[in-house]
Write an enzyme that holds these catalytic residues in place. Structure first.
Site, PDB file in Angstrom:
ATOM      1  N   PHE A  17       0.744  -1.052  -0.343  1.00 17.35           N
ATOM      2  CA  PHE A  17       0.437   0.031   0.175  1.00 17.35           C
ATOM      3  C   PHE A  17       0.697   0.996   0.500  1.00 17.35           C
ATOM      4  O   PHE A  17       1.345   2.062   0.817  1.00 17.35           O
ATOM      5  CB  PHE A  17      -0.985  -0.178   1.462  1.00 17.35           C
ATOM      6  N   HIS A  18       1.277   1.481  -0.766  1.00 13.35           N
ATOM      7  CA  HIS A  18       2.739   2.631  -1.185  1.00 13.35           C
ATOM      8  C   HIS A  18       1.716   4.316  -1.461  1.00 13.35           C
ATOM      9  O   HIS A  18       0.674   4.179  -1.331  1.00 13.35           O
ATOM     10  CB  HIS A  18       3.339   2.357  -2.243  1.00 13.35           C
TER      11      HIS A  18
END
Ligand code: PEP
Ligand code: MG
Length: 602
Positions: free
Chosen positions: A24-25
């Site tokens: 989850f960047h």
């Protein structure tokens, strides 16, 4: 009243699992927090015993969520219910849309001089002198306060966010960080603290985004750091580059870039690929400066002190690569005909005005699927906005299929309050929205009819499961036309085939519809009862079951059938699809050239 208050303050929560290999960047996190902020309630995320504010990019990022990590999303307050539903569905879409960046395979190369191995960022071949990264600091007169400089930078990032989500991410990050700071010094200290915490984590490549933002604030305050580029062709060597510096590089005579400390996932790398700049990750300290070198990022090597034979070889390869690109570029505008002379139409699936224009450039012969959801993102579009957007797209091609709003399931809208459903993929989706929000569809159809201005346009309803449903939608559309005295004899009405029940009613549909388009993405999910965004369960899209379904449609249909699911661009499926009798494939713009090339080999 007290009862109501209690009801509002009851926390709601759900578990979300990261399914993208990229984790989850920053970019998806920025889109997530942007939506979270639009709700009047608290939104938090809990992972490994740590709870953070999920309305702020930096705090949510600090959870370092990676693939397979499951975190708890909690909402509490007035709009807790809507926030939870929308964020849950947005999260799934973000995970699904996040394209995995995989290592680019190297081709073998045979240079006689010594080479240095590297990892490929973007393919290409370059021969030029190596130049180091040099900057010059210029102190301009400054008339802005710290708060004004922040505002100024946020506005610039907002403008640039239309080019790439990377800048939206930087904007959200700056918003979150600047809230706590009242001077450049405090911002610098906070940024250093937070970016240091990312070191050694999977998000370490995002540290340059912190540096980039800080530099942009400093520039707004008059402290410019100018990168110096030579006035001739050059290969740039640097430890790393800031994402914003790639925009500057594009207008120089750069031939290639070699970076020491970035990763193929960094925003710098993404922008280098998007700009088509030959680039590699390698130990730049081993490369001689100011001497002619070769960067062969097809083989993944730097030739350190090339002899004339190596240079000749690289230049030939460079010429061939450029010619190949030019060849496929020109061929993409040619029709796609199989070896037996059957012509197949290759159309584009587009999701906004830019991609419709790009589709033209990529050689699309029409638009097989216009996903109209793009107009309905954070706020409800006006009739005028919609009409203008449709008219612009309708202008670009002669053959266009526009799909009416397909929200619900994995596609959420913040202002469209669909009650929380236990099985949203089986709930109010696509054409079923006519039941709950007819006013939205009325306005959309009105805009489509006005924009079509007598041009032949195909209007397609998604998620249709019965003939009655189609008939109702079509007569609703005709009533809208009548109400606004618009002649719609130029409009064809058809359906997406996505729900398995349609497979058994084709004979009935033949009398009602003007055309069909098969959406294999949803059809596959419903055939196997496996949610398309499920983190663990996957269906083989090449399963014989899917082809049996397609075969039965093509055999029974007496109206034109096309296919617009992802399967249409799968090189292992194209031959079978053509043998089944499909003659129109609609694929994403970037897949058009290769789809046409594959067809030519059938
Ligand atoms: C499909 O379901 O195959 C399709 C093309 O539509 P979407 O992916 O937009 O749901
Ligand atoms: Mg679909």
């Amino acid at each position: 009243m007290q009862l109501l208050k209690n009801l509002f303050s009851k926390p709601l929560s759900t578990q979300l699992t990261v399914t993208s290999s990229n984790g989850f960047h920053l970019r998806p996190v920025a889109r997530f927090t942007a939506l979270a902020k639009s709700y009047k309630c608290d939104v938090t995320a809990t992972f490994n015993g740590k709870t953070v504010d999920a309305k702020k990019v930096n705090t949510l990022l600090s959870l370092s969520l990676e693939k397979q990590d499951t975190f708890t999303l909690t909402t509490q307050g007035k709009e807790a219910q809507q926030a939870l539903t929308s964020l849950q569905t947005l999260f799934k879409t973000l995970m699904q849309d996040d394209i995995e960046v995989t290592t680019i395979q190297k081709k073998s190369a045979h240079y006689t001089s010594k080479t240095l191995e590297g990892d490929i960022i973007a393919k290409g071949v370059a021969v030029a002198p190596a130049t180091g990264y040099k900057t010059e600091t210029i102190q301009h007169e400054n008339s802005l306060t710290f708060k004004e400089a922040i505002e100024n930078t946020l506005q610039n990032l907002e403008k640039k966010s239309k080019q790439s989500d990377i800048y939206l991410a930087q904007k959200e990050l700056l918003l979150a960080l600047s809230e706590k700071c009242d001077s450049l010094e405090s911002l610098e200290t906070l940024m250093n603290e937070e970016s240091n915490a990312l070191k050694e984590t999977k998000l370490s490549s995002k540290i340059t985004d912190y540096q980039d933002i800080l530099q942009q604030v400093k520039t707004a305050l008059g402290l410019e750091v100018k990168v110096l580029f030579p006035e001739h062709a050059f290969i740039l060597l640097a430890n790393d580059l800031l994402p914003s510096e790639i925009t500057l590089l594009v207008s120089t005579q750069v031939e290639a870039v070699v970076l020491k400390e970035t990763s193929i996932h960094s925003h710098t790398a993404i922008l280098l690929r998007a700009s088509g700049i030959t680039s590699l990750i390698a130990d730049t300290s081993k490369i001689p400066l100011e001497k002619e070198i070769i960067v062969d990022s097809i083989a993944g090597v730097v030739v350190l002190t090339p002899n004339s034979e190596d240079i000749q070889k690289a230049k030939t390869l460079q010429k061939q690569t450029k010619e190949q690109k030019a060849h496929s570029a020109t061929k993409r505008f040619e029709p796609a005909t199989t070896s037996k002379g059957k012509q197949i139409k290759v159309f584009a699936n587009v999701g906004d005005i830019e991609s419709a224009k790009a589709a033209k450039e990529e050689g699309a012969e029409g638009i097989g699927l216009l996903r109209s959801e793009f107009l309905f993102k954070s706020t409800r579009p006006t009739l005028e906005t919609q009409t203008k957007a449709y008219a612009e797209i309708f202008d670009a091609f002669d053959d266009i299929t526009v799909r009416t709003l397909d929200v619900g399931g994995d596609k959420a809208l913040p202002y469209l309050h669909i009650p929380l459903e236990d099985n949203p993929f089986l709930g109010i989706r696509g054409v079923r929205l006519f039941r709950t929000h007819p006013e939205i569809l009325e306005e959309q159809l009105h805009a489509i009819f006005v924009a079509s201005q007598g041009k032949k346009i195909k209007v397609m309803f998604p998620m249709v499961s019965t003939v009655e449903e189609f008939n109702k939608a079509k007569s609703f559309a005709q009533d809208v036309a009548k109400k606004h005295t618009i002649d719609v004899s130029n409009i064809a009405f058809g359906i997406m085939i996505e729900v398995p029940s349609v497979l058994f009613q084709i004979e009935l549909f033949n009398d009602a519809v003007d055309f069909y388009s098969i959406g294999t993405n949803d059809l596959t999910q419903y055939l196997f009862a496996v949610e398309r965004t499920h983190p663990l369960l996957k269906v083989d899209e090449l399963s014989p079951v899917v082809f049996l379904a397609l075969e039965s449609v093509v055999k029974q249909a007496t109206k034109p059938v096309s296919i617009c699911g992802e399967l249409a661009a799968n090189s292992d499926a194209i031959e079978k699809l053509i043998h089944l009798g499909l003659t129109t494939l609609s694929v994403s713009p970037k897949s058009i050239a290769q789809t046409k090339e594959r067809i030519r080999h059938v």
